[in-house]
Design an enzyme around this catalytic site. Structure first.
Site, PDB file in Angstrom:
ATOM      1  N   HIS A  10      31.318  36.836  36.898  1.00  0.00           N
ATOM      2  CA  HIS A  10      31.981  35.820  37.722  1.00  0.00           C
ATOM      3  C   HIS A  10      33.261  35.319  37.038  1.00  0.00           C
ATOM      4  O   HIS A  10      34.337  35.282  37.657  1.00  0.00           O
ATOM      5  CB  HIS A  10      30.996  34.664  37.931  1.00  0.00           C
ATOM      6  CG  HIS A  10      31.529  33.532  38.741  1.00  0.00           C
ATOM      7  ND1 HIS A  10      31.157  33.308  40.048  1.00  0.00           N
ATOM      8  CD2 HIS A  10      32.407  32.535  38.430  1.00  0.00           C
ATOM      9  CE1 HIS A  10      31.786  32.240  40.506  1.00  0.00           C
ATOM     10  NE2 HIS A  10      32.537  31.735  39.541  1.00  0.00           N
ATOM     11  N   GLU A  11      33.154  34.940  35.768  1.00  0.00           N
ATOM     12  CA  GLU A  11      34.315  34.403  35.057  1.00  0.00           C
ATOM     13  C   GLU A  11      35.348  35.481  34.765  1.00  0.00           C
ATOM     14  O   GLU A  11      36.565  35.221  34.844  1.00  0.00           O
ATOM     15  CB  GLU A  11      33.873  33.717  33.755  1.00  0.00           C
ATOM     16  CG  GLU A  11      33.021  32.474  33.964  1.00  0.00           C
ATOM     17  CD  GLU A  11      33.732  31.411  34.788  1.00  0.00           C
ATOM     18  OE1 GLU A  11      34.986  31.318  34.727  1.00  0.00           O
ATOM     19  OE2 GLU A  11      33.053  30.657  35.514  1.00  0.00           O
TER      20      GLU A  11
ATOM     21  N   HIS B 133      37.513  35.903  37.757  1.00  0.00           N
ATOM     22  CA  HIS B 133      38.574  34.897  37.830  1.00  0.00           C
ATOM     23  C   HIS B 133      39.770  35.321  36.984  1.00  0.00           C
ATOM     24  O   HIS B 133      40.921  35.286  37.436  1.00  0.00           O
ATOM     25  CB  HIS B 133      38.074  33.546  37.302  1.00  0.00           C
ATOM     26  CG  HIS B 133      37.150  32.819  38.219  1.00  0.00           C
ATOM     27  ND1 HIS B 133      37.393  32.671  39.571  1.00  0.00           N
ATOM     28  CD2 HIS B 133      35.992  32.152  37.979  1.00  0.00           C
ATOM     29  CE1 HIS B 133      36.415  31.965  40.111  1.00  0.00           C
ATOM     30  NE2 HIS B 133      35.552  31.640  39.168  1.00  0.00           N
TER      31      HIS B 133
END
Length: 208
Positions: free
Chosen positions: A21-22, A25
């Site tokens: 997820h990170e 980003h």
């Protein structure tokens, strides 16, 4: 299957999912011209670069102990600098959206693996159980992070669509965002639980 084994696997699945997820980003930010996350060494699967004590360990453990049907958490937010972005308002929304989309992508990929295994008759119950855990965790992360409460990604996506006149209200909301978020986790999470289980019903096999 022991509770310790299930907890261990849930934590591993959760940590892997929040890292992806990170990284998503940071990868999106890098593609949009902001190398901040890349320069900070955050585009890596090294867990030490991403994990945060409360969101990555304490919160999931608390949820497990209170027998929450869904285990979720978060990692350290990936830094980005809007000064690098050509269109900061729009691009910040795209960077925010990249995280939840990565979780939905993981859920869909594991759903396809699950359905293929069932179709060809290799549906080992224990293996299917663990695949379902991965699907449920990623669906929960995707939906949870789209809630428009700072610092969740949903607030950045919402901000991208709001008029300039709403910026001052978002800044006030961000000041108290963590308190609002914790309140939501313990008292408002049931409002998104039906959405999570509806999506899980589409993607999983109901083996949990």
């Amino acid at each position: 299957m022991g509770n310790i084994s299930v907890l261990f696997f849930q934590l591993i699945a959760l940590l892997f999912s929040v890292m992806i997820h990170e990284i998503s980003h940071g990868t999106m930010a890098n593609r949009l011209g902001d190398p901040t996350a890349k320069n900070a060494g955050r585009l890596t699967l090294n867990p030490l670069k991403h994990l945060e004590f409360f969101g990555s360990f304490l919160l999931p453990l608390m949820l497990f102990l209170i027998k929450s049907p869904i285990l979720f958490g978060w990692a350290k937010p990936v830094p980005f600098n809007p000064l690098y972005l050509k269109n900061p308002k729009r691009d910040s929304g795209l960077i925010g959206l990249a995280g939840p989309l990565s979780n939905f992508s993981i859920a869909i990929i594991f759903s396809l693996i699950l359905k293929i295994l069932i179709f060809i008759g290799l549906a080992n119950p224990a293996f299917l159980f663990f695949i379902n855990i991965v699907i449920l965790i990623n669906v929960a992360l995707g939906v949870f992070n789209l809630v428009p409460i700072p610092p969740l990604d949903g607030s950045k996506v919402l901000f991208a669509f709001l008029p300039r006149s709403a910026e001052k209200y978002m800044m006030v909301l961000e000041q108290y965002g963590m308190f609002i978020l914790l309140f939501f986790i313990f008292f408002g999470f049931q409002f998104i639980t039906p959405i999570i289980f509806w999506l899980y019903g589409l993607l999983g096999s109901g083996a949990l």
